[in-house]
Design a protein around this motif. Structure first.
Motif, PDB file in Angstrom:
ATOM      1  N   ILE A  49      23.020  -3.246   1.609  1.00 17.40           N
ATOM      2  CA  ILE A  49      24.200  -2.720   2.294  1.00 17.40           C
ATOM      3  C   ILE A  49      25.357  -3.659   1.998  1.00 17.40           C
ATOM      4  CG2 ILE A  49      25.219  -2.193   4.541  1.00 17.40           C
ATOM      5  CD1 ILE A  49      22.297  -1.668   5.508  1.00 17.40           C
ATOM      6  N   MET A  50      26.513  -3.080   1.697  1.00 17.06           N
ATOM      7  CA  MET A  50      27.689  -3.893   1.398  1.00 17.06           C
ATOM      8  C   MET A  50      28.863  -3.446   2.243  1.00 17.06           C
ATOM      9  SD  MET A  50      27.431  -4.170  -2.720  1.00 17.06           S
ATOM     10  CE  MET A  50      27.351  -2.407  -2.881  1.00 17.06           C
ATOM     11  N   HIS A  51      29.614  -4.420   2.720  1.00 17.25           N
ATOM     12  CA  HIS A  51      30.855  -4.179   3.465  1.00 17.25           C
ATOM     13  C   HIS A  51      31.948  -4.979   2.764  1.00 17.25           C
ATOM     14  CE1 HIS A  51      28.411  -2.468   6.626  1.00 17.25           C
ATOM     15  NE2 HIS A  51      27.696  -3.578   6.658  1.00 17.25           N
ATOM     16  N   VAL A  52      33.041  -4.291   2.430  1.00 22.98           N
ATOM     17  CA  VAL A  52      34.164  -4.949   1.777  1.00 22.98           C
ATOM     18  C   VAL A  52      35.386  -4.757   2.661  1.00 22.98           C
ATOM     19  CG1 VAL A  52      35.591  -5.062  -0.300  1.00 22.98           C
ATOM     20  CG2 VAL A  52      33.167  -4.462  -0.499  1.00 22.98           C
ATOM     21  N   ILE A  53      36.076  -5.870   2.936  1.00 22.21           N
ATOM     22  CA  ILE A  53      37.264  -5.829   3.786  1.00 22.21           C
ATOM     23  C   ILE A  53      38.449  -6.371   2.990  1.00 22.21           C
ATOM     24  CG2 ILE A  53      38.315  -6.622   5.942  1.00 22.21           C
ATOM     25  CD1 ILE A  53      35.329  -7.113   6.889  1.00 22.21           C
ATOM     26  N   VAL A  54      39.483  -5.524   2.856  1.00 21.26           N
ATOM     27  CA  VAL A  54      40.714  -5.909   2.172  1.00 21.26           C
ATOM     28  C   VAL A  54      41.877  -5.475   3.051  1.00 21.26           C
ATOM     29  CG1 VAL A  54      42.150  -5.588   0.118  1.00 21.26           C
ATOM     30  CG2 VAL A  54      39.651  -5.684  -0.116  1.00 21.26           C
ATOM     31  N   ASN A  55      42.761  -6.413   3.377  1.00 20.50           N
ATOM     32  CA  ASN A  55      43.914  -6.142   4.250  1.00 20.50           C
ATOM     33  C   ASN A  55      43.508  -5.435   5.547  1.00 20.50           C
ATOM     34  OD1 ASN A  55      45.790  -7.267   2.442  1.00 20.50           O
ATOM     35  ND2 ASN A  55      45.858  -5.357   1.267  1.00 20.50           N
ATOM     36  N   GLY A  56      42.395  -5.827   6.124  1.00 23.61           N
ATOM     37  CA  GLY A  56      41.921  -5.237   7.369  1.00 23.61           C
ATOM     38  C   GLY A  56      41.256  -3.882   7.207  1.00 23.61           C
TER      39      GLY A  56
END
Length: 179
Positions: free
Chosen positions: A154-161
């Protein structure tokens, strides 16, 4: 808020897996144990202020020990102070062979920072330097797929919120995130 609720969900799932592992452990091969699910969670956060990608991989400790033992042909004990330096080399090498990124069309270098063991899991930390902006991230993630063919990453990517998530089931190992 969503990140906090996910962490509680993840902790609950890890606890459930650990409990089921203890209740249903049929085979005990030394330090290896059985559990019904094989999952890792990789969180990738773009830190615009620091111009970095901050990466953490959460993996079941027994699975990580087993895959390191399998790949490096030596006994592995994540909590052994005598093996700490060697374990750091193994983890850094293994993860960077099984996790890679292409940011805005260019391959980036993943730098190993360290690891910490917490209960039944291990957090492995990495960083990508000199990344002021991020619009697209292509991920190749085959962590533990060489260990178990039911592996879920499982992957979670956070960019600029803005948070995006993806689940890779074996044998799939590629995902793209656009922001």
């Amino acid at each position: 808020m969503a990140l906090l609720s996910f962490k509680w969900l993840f902790i609950s799932l890890f606890s459930l897996f650990s409990l089921q592992s203890q209740e249903h452990s049929i085979v005990d091969k030394g330090t290896e144990s059985f559990h019904p699910f094989y999952v890792s969670v990789t969180e990738i956060n773009h830190n615009a202020k620091e111009k970095t990608l901050e990466v953490s991989c959460k993996i079941f400790a027994d699975d990580l020990e087993a895959v390191l033992k399998q790949n490096y042909k030596t006994k592995v004990d994540l909590v052994s102070p005598q093996q700490h330096e060697q374990i750091n080399k193994f983890i850094g090498d293994y993860i960077t062979k099984h996790l890679s990124f292409i940011a805005d069309g260019k391959p980036v270098k993943l730098t190993y920072v360290g690891f910490e063991k917490e209960s039944e899991s291990v957090y492995c930390y990495f960083e990508v330097d000199n990344l002021p902006t991020l619009k697209k991230l292509d991920v190749n993630n085959s962590i533990l797929q060489d260990f178990n063919d039911t592996q879920i990453n499982i992957m979670h990517v956070i960019v600029n919120g803005n948070r995006k998530s993806y689940k890779l089931d074996y044998p799939n190992k590629q995902a793209s995130f656009a922001f």
